[in-house]
Write a protein that holds these residues in place. Structure first.
Motif, PDB file in Angstrom:
ATOM      1  N   LYS A 150       0.829  -1.202   0.000  1.00  0.00           N
ATOM      2  CA  LYS A 150       0.000   0.000   0.000  1.00  0.00           C
ATOM      3  C   LYS A 150       0.865   1.255   0.000  1.00  0.00           C
ATOM      4  O   LYS A 150       0.595   2.210  -0.729  1.00  0.00           O
ATOM      5  N   ALA A 151       1.932   1.255   0.808  1.00  0.00           N
ATOM      6  CA  ALA A 151       2.781   2.441   0.899  1.00  0.00           C
ATOM      7  C   ALA A 151       3.443   2.753  -0.437  1.00  0.00           C
ATOM      8  O   ALA A 151       3.517   3.914  -0.859  1.00  0.00           O
ATOM      9  N   ILE A 152       3.898   1.724  -1.137  1.00  0.00           N
ATOM     10  CA  ILE A 152       4.602   1.940  -2.400  1.00  0.00           C
ATOM     11  C   ILE A 152       3.642   2.304  -3.527  1.00  0.00           C
ATOM     12  O   ILE A 152       3.891   3.232  -4.309  1.00  0.00           O
ATOM     13  N   LEU A 153       2.535   1.616  -3.585  1.00  0.00           N
ATOM     14  CA  LEU A 153       1.660   1.715  -4.754  1.00  0.00           C
ATOM     15  C   LEU A 153       0.551   2.759  -4.627  1.00  0.00           C
ATOM     16  O   LEU A 153       0.131   3.333  -5.639  1.00  0.00           O
ATOM     17  N   TYR A 154       0.084   3.035  -3.401  1.00  0.00           N
ATOM     18  CA  TYR A 154      -1.153   3.802  -3.285  1.00  0.00           C
ATOM     19  C   TYR A 154      -1.082   5.025  -2.373  1.00  0.00           C
ATOM     20  O   TYR A 154      -1.868   5.951  -2.543  1.00  0.00           O
ATOM     21  N   ASP A 155      -0.174   5.060  -1.401  1.00  0.00           N
ATOM     22  CA  ASP A 155      -0.058   6.265  -0.582  1.00  0.00           C
ATOM     23  C   ASP A 155       0.473   7.408  -1.444  1.00  0.00           C
ATOM     24  O   ASP A 155       1.364   7.217  -2.276  1.00  0.00           O
ATOM     25  N   SER A 156      -0.094   8.602  -1.245  1.00  0.00           N
ATOM     26  CA  SER A 156       0.285   9.734  -2.090  1.00  0.00           C
ATOM     27  C   SER A 156       0.115  11.047  -1.341  1.00  0.00           C
ATOM     28  O   SER A 156      -0.812  11.196  -0.537  1.00  0.00           O
ATOM     29  N   LYS A 157       0.982  11.992  -1.630  1.00  0.00           N
ATOM     30  CA  LYS A 157       0.835  13.343  -1.086  1.00  0.00           C
ATOM     31  C   LYS A 157      -0.282  14.116  -1.802  1.00  0.00           C
ATOM     32  O   LYS A 157      -0.681  15.182  -1.341  1.00  0.00           O
ATOM     33  N   ALA A 158      -0.761  13.570  -2.916  1.00  0.00           N
ATOM     34  CA  ALA A 158      -1.748  14.280  -3.725  1.00  0.00           C
ATOM     35  C   ALA A 158      -3.181  14.033  -3.276  1.00  0.00           C
ATOM     36  O   ALA A 158      -4.092  14.736  -3.706  1.00  0.00           O
ATOM     37  N   TYR A 159      -3.405  13.014  -2.423  1.00  0.00           N
ATOM     38  CA  TYR A 159      -4.759  12.745  -1.948  1.00  0.00           C
ATOM     39  C   TYR A 159      -4.697  12.169  -0.541  1.00  0.00           C
ATOM     40  O   TYR A 159      -3.621  11.871  -0.021  1.00  0.00           O
ATOM     41  N   SER A 160      -5.851  11.992   0.068  1.00  0.00           N
ATOM     42  CA  SER A 160      -5.946  11.687   1.496  1.00  0.00           C
ATOM     43  C   SER A 160      -5.570  10.243   1.805  1.00  0.00           C
ATOM     44  O   SER A 160      -5.669   9.360   0.937  1.00  0.00           O
ATOM     45  N   PRO A 161      -5.175   9.964   3.056  1.00  0.00           N
ATOM     46  CA  PRO A 161      -4.949   8.575   3.481  1.00  0.00           C
ATOM     47  C   PRO A 161      -6.175   7.698   3.299  1.00  0.00           C
ATOM     48  O   PRO A 161      -6.053   6.516   2.972  1.00  0.00           O
ATOM     49  N   ALA A 162      -7.363   8.270   3.513  1.00  0.00           N
ATOM     50  CA  ALA A 162      -8.587   7.483   3.334  1.00  0.00           C
ATOM     51  C   ALA A 162      -8.732   7.031   1.884  1.00  0.00           C
ATOM     52  O   ALA A 162      -9.099   5.877   1.608  1.00  0.00           O
ATOM     53  N   LEU A 163      -8.421   7.933   0.955  1.00  0.00           N
ATOM     54  CA  LEU A 163      -8.504   7.565  -0.457  1.00  0.00           C
ATOM     55  C   LEU A 163      -7.436   6.529  -0.799  1.00  0.00           C
ATOM     56  O   LEU A 163      -7.683   5.604  -1.585  1.00  0.00           O
ATOM     57  N   ALA A 164      -6.266   6.647  -0.206  1.00  0.00           N
ATOM     58  CA  ALA A 164      -5.214   5.654  -0.433  1.00  0.00           C
ATOM     59  C   ALA A 164      -5.662   4.273   0.036  1.00  0.00           C
ATOM     60  O   ALA A 164      -5.366   3.257  -0.611  1.00  0.00           O
ATOM     61  N   THR A 165      -6.387   4.223   1.152  1.00  0.00           N
ATOM     62  CA  THR A 165      -6.886   2.951   1.664  1.00  0.00           C
ATOM     63  C   THR A 165      -7.873   2.328   0.683  1.00  0.00           C
ATOM     64  O   THR A 165      -7.816   1.121   0.405  1.00  0.00           O
ATOM     65  N   PHE A 166      -8.785   3.147   0.146  1.00  0.00           N
ATOM     66  CA  PHE A 166      -9.726   2.622  -0.835  1.00  0.00           C
ATOM     67  C   PHE A 166      -9.018   2.194  -2.113  1.00  0.00           C
ATOM     68  O   PHE A 166      -9.356   1.170  -2.721  1.00  0.00           O
ATOM     69  N   MET A 167      -8.023   2.985  -2.555  1.00  0.00           N
ATOM     70  CA  MET A 167      -7.274   2.618  -3.757  1.00  0.00           C
ATOM     71  C   MET A 167      -6.535   1.296  -3.559  1.00  0.00           C
ATOM     72  O   MET A 167      -6.453   0.472  -4.473  1.00  0.00           O
ATOM     73  N   GLY A 168      -5.991   1.096  -2.368  1.00  0.00           N
ATOM     74  CA  GLY A 168      -5.289  -0.145  -2.083  1.00  0.00           C
ATOM     75  C   GLY A 168      -6.216  -1.309  -1.813  1.00  0.00           C
ATOM     76  O   GLY A 168      -5.767  -2.460  -1.745  1.00  0.00           O
ATOM     77  N   GLY A 169      -7.511  -1.034  -1.660  1.00  0.00           N
ATOM     78  CA  GLY A 169      -8.472  -2.070  -1.317  1.00  0.00           C
ATOM     79  C   GLY A 169      -9.509  -2.286  -2.390  1.00  0.00           C
ATOM     80  O   GLY A 169      -9.196  -2.653  -3.531  1.00  0.00           O
TER      81      GLY A 169
ATOM     82  N   ALA B 212     -11.387  -0.488  -4.302  1.00  0.00           N
ATOM     83  CA  ALA B 212     -11.474   0.239  -5.568  1.00  0.00           C
ATOM     84  C   ALA B 212     -10.543  -0.331  -6.632  1.00  0.00           C
ATOM     85  O   ALA B 212     -10.850  -0.273  -7.827  1.00  0.00           O
ATOM     86  N   TRP B 213      -9.383  -0.882  -6.186  1.00  0.00           N
ATOM     87  CA  TRP B 213      -8.381  -1.287  -7.189  1.00  0.00           C
ATOM     88  C   TRP B 213      -7.383  -2.322  -6.660  1.00  0.00           C
ATOM     89  O   TRP B 213      -7.222  -3.380  -7.251  1.00  0.00           O
ATOM     90  N   GLY B 214      -6.742  -2.027  -5.527  1.00  0.00           N
ATOM     91  CA  GLY B 214      -5.538  -2.751  -5.140  1.00  0.00           C
ATOM     92  C   GLY B 214      -5.709  -4.225  -4.884  1.00  0.00           C
ATOM     93  O   GLY B 214      -4.899  -5.038  -5.348  1.00  0.00           O
ATOM     94  N   TRP B 215      -6.750  -4.591  -4.108  1.00  0.00           N
ATOM     95  CA  TRP B 215      -6.828  -6.020  -3.795  1.00  0.00           C
ATOM     96  C   TRP B 215      -7.254  -6.831  -5.016  1.00  0.00           C
ATOM     97  O   TRP B 215      -6.963  -8.023  -5.107  1.00  0.00           O
ATOM     98  N   HIS B 216      -7.886  -6.191  -5.999  1.00  0.00           N
ATOM     99  CA  HIS B 216      -8.229  -6.885  -7.241  1.00  0.00           C
ATOM    100  C   HIS B 216      -6.976  -7.117  -8.086  1.00  0.00           C
ATOM    101  O   HIS B 216      -6.790  -8.190  -8.660  1.00  0.00           O
ATOM    102  N   MET B 217      -6.133  -6.084  -8.165  1.00  0.00           N
ATOM    103  CA  MET B 217      -4.899  -6.228  -8.917  1.00  0.00           C
ATOM    104  C   MET B 217      -4.025  -7.328  -8.313  1.00  0.00           C
ATOM    105  O   MET B 217      -3.465  -8.162  -9.028  1.00  0.00           O
ATOM    106  N   GLU B 218      -3.917  -7.347  -6.973  1.00  0.00           N
ATOM    107  CA  GLU B 218      -3.111  -8.387  -6.331  1.00  0.00           C
ATOM    108  C   GLU B 218      -3.672  -9.771  -6.614  1.00  0.00           C
ATOM    109  O   GLU B 218      -2.922 -10.719  -6.863  1.00  0.00           O
TER     110      GLU B 218
END
Length: 324
Positions: A168-187, A189-195
């Motif tokens: 999650k830290a490498i792929l989805y955490d970003s200074k451009a959007y919130s930690p909450a959005l990073a959690t959804f992106m990593g889960g 919305a996208w991340g757990w499907h890609m994995e």
């Protein structure tokens, strides 16, 4: 129209308590208390099915899976969860069927529990959620689970799971959007499907389906991206030294079954139908995490399908695969 949905979920109060106590990743769903009330009450499943025209659900534990528990607790926790599921199936035998959860990190114990769940508890296969503490399932140590599934002639549903914090830290955490959005992106919305797409690709190129040619795997969310890349994978992987007698797409189309998991999108349906054929498609809603209500029947009824393919997608493939 007869409808069978095959990625539907349950839980028990005892497992929720253990999961909350031991899982490194806490459940941050704002609706979790309401979800738990439905997950733990099989009568609510039946009421929902009656209201929205669903004939049968194939249910499993994938949200708060006991597979994340410590090794000293996980075997007994999986046994208890499977027994609770078997009791519900016995109470509603014409409406519910079940998939077993198994202690994945202890592969020999997992194979034993899958065998017990199928032969003693009348469950119809197993479910594995994500990687196993970051370990992908192509590690040879996990082979006893796949060998047992093939021996029993039951499918394994490869469901997404929460990704590791490092991913999650490498792929989805970003200074451009919130930690909450990073959690959804990593889960969800996208991340757990890609994995989980990577999981399936790794299993196939490891030679697992050549070694266990009758193994049956199920992939939700329209195949977790993989059907879009079947030809690409088949074309390019041999250049890297992949030495299998058949192409990537041969194994995928032969051994993998795909469901929508409530993603009721006609373009995705048409793409996966074109690649896989209706005899490798099954219907699913992802209840109660997703409730499509009238659209469970509506999407199936309106989809651009021949009547033969519609019946196959709606219930025929599931009846054959799960021996319902």
């Amino acid at each position: 129209m007869k409808i069978i949905t095959v990625e539907e979920h349950f839980d028990t109060p005892a497992n929720i308590k253990q999961f909350n106590a031991y899982s490194e990743v806490k459940n941050n769903n704002p609706h979790q208390d309401m979800l738990n009330a439905t997950l733990t009450d099989f009568a609510k499943h039946i009421d929902y099915m009656d209201q929205y025209g669903i004939d049968m659900q194939v249910i499993s534990d994938a949200g708060n899976s006991p597979q994340v528990l410590p090794d000293n607790l996980v075997v007994e926790a999986c046994r208890a969860q499977n027994e609770s599921l078997a009791e519900a199936v016995a109470k509603y035998p014409d409406r519910l069927a079940g998939l077993a959860v198994v202690p994945i990190n202890l592969p020999d114990e997992a194979a034993k529990e899958l065998e017990r769940a199928v032969t003693k508890l009348n469950l119809k296969g197993g479910i594995i959620s994500g990687t196993v503490d970051g370990q992908f399932l192509d590690d040879p140590k996990f082979e006893p689970i796949f060998a047992m599934a093939e021996k029993l002639d039951v499918p394994l549903y490869l469901h997404p799971g929460v990704i590791k914090d490092e991913q999650k830290a490498i792929l989805y955490d970003s200074k451009a959007y919130s930690p909450a959005l990073a959690t959804f992106m990593g889960g969800a919305a996208w991340g757990w499907h890609m994995e989980q797409g990577v999981q399936m690709v790794r299993l196939i190129i490891s030679g697992l389906l050549e070694k266990y040619p009758n193994l049956k795997l199920i992939s939700g969310h329209w195949g977790e991206f993989v059907p879009m890349f079947l030809e690409r994978l088949s074309e390019f992987l041999p250049f890297s030294g992949l030495d299998l007698p058949h192409s990537f797409e041969y194994y995928y189309k032969k051994n993998v079954y795909v469901t929508p998991s409530g993603m009721y999108s006609d373009p995705q349906l048409q793409m996966v139908l074109t690649e896989m054929g209706a005899d490798h498609l099954m219907y699913s809603e992802d209840f109660p995490y997703i409730e499509r209500k009238e659209n469970v029947q509506g999407f199936m009824t309106k989809a651009d399908l021949s009547e033969k393919d519609r019946e196959q997608f709606a219930h025929g493939t599931a009846e054959k695969l799960f021996k319902l």
